[in-house]
Enzyme design. Structure first.
Site, PDB file in Angstrom:
ATOM      1  N   ASN A 439      -1.753   5.121   3.147  1.00 27.94           N
ATOM      2  CA  ASN A 439      -2.839   4.316   3.698  1.00 27.94           C
ATOM      3  C   ASN A 439      -2.341   2.890   3.915  1.00 27.94           C
ATOM      4  OD1 ASN A 439      -5.850   3.724   4.209  1.00 27.94           O
ATOM      5  ND2 ASN A 439      -5.316   2.199   2.671  1.00 27.94           N
ATOM      6  N   GLU A 440      -2.405   2.428   5.160  1.00 23.52           N
ATOM      7  CA  GLU A 440      -2.078   1.035   5.494  1.00 23.52           C
ATOM      8  C   GLU A 440      -0.779   0.588   4.838  1.00 23.52           C
ATOM      9  OE1 GLU A 440      -5.506  -1.385   4.636  1.00 23.52           O
ATOM     10  OE2 GLU A 440      -6.729  -0.398   6.169  1.00 23.52           O
ATOM     11  N   ASN A 491      -7.179   2.953  10.788  1.00 24.62           N
ATOM     12  CA  ASN A 491      -8.213   2.111  10.204  1.00 24.62           C
ATOM     13  C   ASN A 491      -8.422   0.929  11.149  1.00 24.62           C
ATOM     14  OD1 ASN A 491      -7.881   3.881   8.088  1.00 24.62           O
ATOM     15  ND2 ASN A 491      -6.930   2.411   6.717  1.00 24.62           N
ATOM     16  N   TYR A 497     -12.762  -7.741  11.123  1.00 27.95           N
ATOM     17  CA  TYR A 497     -11.568  -8.536  10.831  1.00 27.95           C
ATOM     18  C   TYR A 497     -10.887  -9.063  12.088  1.00 27.95           C
ATOM     19  CZ  TYR A 497     -11.921  -6.752   6.054  1.00 27.95           C
ATOM     20  OH  TYR A 497     -12.359  -6.450   4.785  1.00 27.95           O
ATOM     21  N   TRP A 576     -16.035   3.442   6.568  1.00 31.58           N
ATOM     22  CA  TRP A 576     -15.674   2.833   5.294  1.00 31.58           C
ATOM     23  C   TRP A 576     -16.855   2.015   4.808  1.00 31.58           C
ATOM     24  CZ3 TRP A 576     -11.704   3.808   2.213  1.00 31.58           C
ATOM     25  CH2 TRP A 576     -11.416   2.921   1.176  1.00 31.58           C
ATOM     26  N   LYS A 597     -18.835  -2.851   1.797  1.00 31.56           N
ATOM     27  CA  LYS A 597     -18.948  -2.114   3.064  1.00 31.56           C
ATOM     28  C   LYS A 597     -19.669  -0.773   2.903  1.00 31.56           C
ATOM     29  CE  LYS A 597     -14.773  -4.066   5.170  1.00 31.56           C
ATOM     30  NZ  LYS A 597     -14.186  -4.714   3.982  1.00 31.56           N
TER      31      LYS A 597
END
Length: 730
Positions: A439-440, A491, A497, A576, A597
């Site tokens: 993930n990321e 994502n 953002y 999310w 969130k």
């Protein structure tokens, strides 16, 4: 274009024995003519005892705490599951305790356990765990989320008082992922600890913490399915044993469907792999939410006339594929994967949650209408996967390779270990359709993760070719690591953002045009919302700022969902997050230590407005919901009232005056409303197929402006002016 499919042929599996010798036996199938009979389990040697009570704990490193005569009388008593960060890990400041903690338990196992094999099984402990029995070190586990077991037969003394001492350390460790992440790392024995007792001849619990039984269904259709049952057996006795292996496949009511069996000679002190296979006629398919049908498989080991071991596992027959143009298909039919990502923590409890709370999570998932669940960002407990199987949720599950890597052999090896643990422990769950490898992973600067990502994708394919690997990327589109897994997902936080809310659709079109043979999904999107914060204007707040109005979260989800829904090639749409969760480094939205969130609050007591937007879109039972239940004191008299509903039409009443009936193509209904000063009653009535549902609330209007006419006899002045093109007057 190539579609990734779960229909695979069975392969040959090998397992190395304890002495490094290869012990491999192919078994023939011989069916016992007992279909239709109810399976009635006999008593066997295997017992499992949860060790939950009577522990003593201290949140510090203590020299000699493993000793059998160590005085722990001043340590506080605690029960499991337990974490030492349940409070300081959710209050903000990024200063929660990360270090060592010790647990000690005095335990007297039954004298009848003498001569049998004893295992300590840990369902989860974060991050590095050292286990001692009667002062003797029995092993260490590195990794915070998988189950693991140790053979303690040589150290445990049945019929006597024994001391089990466990040191857990949640300090940052450069050899063990995750190195960092946007969530709190709750230290401790946060899942159950169990004592497992088996016969010397048993199904091994030491194969990367799995149950030792693996079920492979192939060539699945509504007409038939091939089934292979693989079991890892161990003979701890000093002599060879000839055993009978039996796999009984039972339906949902425990009636025998068919039985496979064979005899096998087990060498002393070695692992052996038993394979049994056969075909199931007219299988009842596991069909997601509509029909999550489960069979049960009972694998028995008999030594002579004695039943010495038995392991039960769920079995679901299903097949799926992911098409780059048309998304996900389950059992040959298009099946829209929409849902949420979900962490495992709970307010004031961290990761030390109870089974009932997991049940409550799934009740929320069912209510909102999710078809898919991403278990972020790590392996969850067995009960969670069981609930997904039973409730028909399609699951993406992953390892905690997050933000960055360490370019070292030890780190690579531990990432591979955690992936093997995840796959082998969750292998038999029909809900699981893919293995997440990161993930990321480029979130923070560091070594390139591409080589590791390729290795993990290859390992996942080797371990389980029937399920694709997947990753959740947030780097630039041409980052090499993004494309290492079999399935791709991103994502994307447009409008939060970076960028604008409307950027998601064009970006999806662009990345698909550049990668037409790839399956593209959205694994995260969303915005923060504090249900105590509200705005009439719905302007974009600062993500890291103190004000997170619920109305902006609503708008972002409305527009993101519409952009994804219009693009059937998006194979998964996962928002999310299901619930707010602890991230002690955060201080935003007026909620220190929290990522806000979620569709529901950290304590699961309050469903935010956006929850009902998705419920309107994802469910069919009539529902209607007026947004702004917590926006009691409105900031203006002239406002827009918004309703989420899946009904054919909705009528809004303010102070018992009708503002008209609306229909909608996107489950969003709006009316222009002028509120009186003071209390105003608001009621929405939805109609669907002659059924009516309603929702109501009260809004307080500010002092009415001088230009507002005198109220009518019913006490309100309202506007019935039409709203945007999304709705029409009836």
């Amino acid at each position: 274009m190539r579609a990734i499919c779960s229909r695979v042929e069975p392969r040959t599996f090998f397992h190395r024995g304890a002495a490094g010798l290869l012990s491999f036996v192919v078994l023939t199938m011989s069916a016992i003519p007992s279909p239709g009979e109810t399976y009635r389990p006999q008593t066997c040697s295997r017992t499992e005892t949860a060790l939950l009570h009577g522990w003593r704990f201290i949140r510090q490193d203590v020299a000699g705490a493993e000793g059998i005569n160590f005085d722990d009388s001043t340590w506080p008593q605690t029960d499991l599951p337990h974490t030492w960060n349940n409070l300081d890990g959710e209050d903000g400041g990024d200063n929660y305790y990360r270090g060592s903690g010790w647990y000690r338990l005095h335990y007297r196992p039954a004298e009848t356990f003498a001569g049998r094999v004893c295992f300590l099984k840990f369902d989860g402990a974060f991050l590095v765990t050292d286990v001692y029995v009667n002062g003797i070190w029995v092993g260490q586990h590195k990794g915070g989320f998988a189950a693991f077991s140790f053979d303690v037969s040589s150290q445990l003394k049945p019929g006597h008082d024994n001391v089990i001492a466990v040191k857990v350390n949640n300090s940052p460790n450069p050899e063990v992922p995750p190195l960092s992440a946007d969530f709190t790392f709750f230290g401790g024995l946060y899942r159950e600890v169990k004592l497992l007792i088996t016969d010397p001849v048993h199904i091994s619990p030491l194969d990367y913490g799995s149950c030792g039984v693996y079920l492979d269904a192939s060539r699945v259709s509504s007409n038939s399915a091939d089934l292979q049952v693989r079991a890892i057996l161990f003979n701890a006795s000093p002599r060879e044993a000839t055993v009978q292996i039996r796999a009984l496949i039972a339906d949902a009511w425990t009636n025998i469907v068919t039985t496979f069996e064979s005899n096998l000679a087990l060498s002393a002190g070695l692992n052996s792999t038993a394979l049994l296979s056969g075909q199931i006629q007219k299988p009842h398919l596991w069909g997601g939410l509509a029909d999550p049908y489960l069979y049960r498989v009972f694998v028995e080991v008999r030594n002579g006339s004695k039943l010495v071991d038995r392991v039960e596992q769920p079995l679901g027959f299903r097949y799926f594929n992911v098409d780059p143009s048309n998304g996900f298909f389950l059992n040959g039919r298009s099946y829209d994967l929409h849902g949420v990502s979900m962490h495992q923590d709970w307010v004031h409890q961290g990761w030390a949650v109870e089974d009932q709370q997991r049940v409550d999570n799934f009740a929320l998932l069912k209510e909102v209408g999710a078809t898919a669940l991403r278990l972020s960002h790590y392996e969850h407990c067995e009960h969670t996967y069981d609930l997904a199987d039973r409730n028909g949720l399609v699951v993406w599950t992953e390892i905690p390779l997050i933000n960055q890597i360490t370019d070292s052999p030890a780190f690579y090896a531990n990432a591979a270990q955690q992936l093997r643990e995840l796959i082998r422990q969750r292998y038999n769950h029909p809900s699981v359709i893919c293995w997440g490898i990161f993930n990321e992973i480029t979130m923070k600067k560091g070594p390139s993760p591409t080589r590791l990502a390729k290795q993990l994708a290859a390992l996942a394919a080797q371990e389980n070719p029937g399920r694709p690997s997947v990753s959740a990327a947030n780097a630039r589109d041409d980052e090499p690591s993004t494309w290492c897994s079999a399935l791709s997902s991103f994502n994307k936080y447009f409008g939060w953002y970076n960028g604008e809310i409307s950027d998601l659709g064009p970006w999806l079109d662009s990345v698909r045009a550049k990668n037409p043979a790839r399956s593209i999904g959205i694994s995260e999107y969303g915005a923060g919302a504090n249900p105590a914060h509200h705005s009439e204007t719905c302007g974009k707040p600062e993500p890291g700022g103190p004000f997170h109005p619920e109305e902006y979260q609503n708008l972002l989800h409305e527009l993101h969902w519409q952009q994804m829904k219009a693009r059937p090639f998006v194979w998964c749409k996962l928002l999310w997050n299901m619930a707010d969760f602890a991230s002690d480094a955060r201080n935003e939205g007026g909620l220190p230590g929290l990522n806000d969130k979620g569709l529901v609050t950290y304590d699961r007591r309050l469903r935010k407005d956006a929850f009902y937007f998705y419920k309107a879109n994802w469910t069919t039972d009539p529902m209607v919901y007026i947004t702004g239940h917590t926006f009691t004191n409105r900031m203006a008299n002239s406002i827009t009232a918004k309703v989420y509903s899946n009904c054919d039409s909705v009528e809004l009443f303010v102070n018992e005056n009708s503002l008209g009936r609306r229909s909608s193509t996107n489950c969003i209904y709006t009316w222009a409303v002028t509120l009186l000063s003071g209390a105003n009653s608001v009621r929405a009535v939805g109609t669907k197929d002659s059924k009516t549902v309603s929702d109501s609330l009260s809004w307080n209007g500010p002092a009415a402006p001088a230009s507002v006419p005198t109220a009518s006899a019913k006490g309100s002045v309202i506007s019935a002016k039409g709203d945007s093109g999304a709705t029409t007057d009836h």
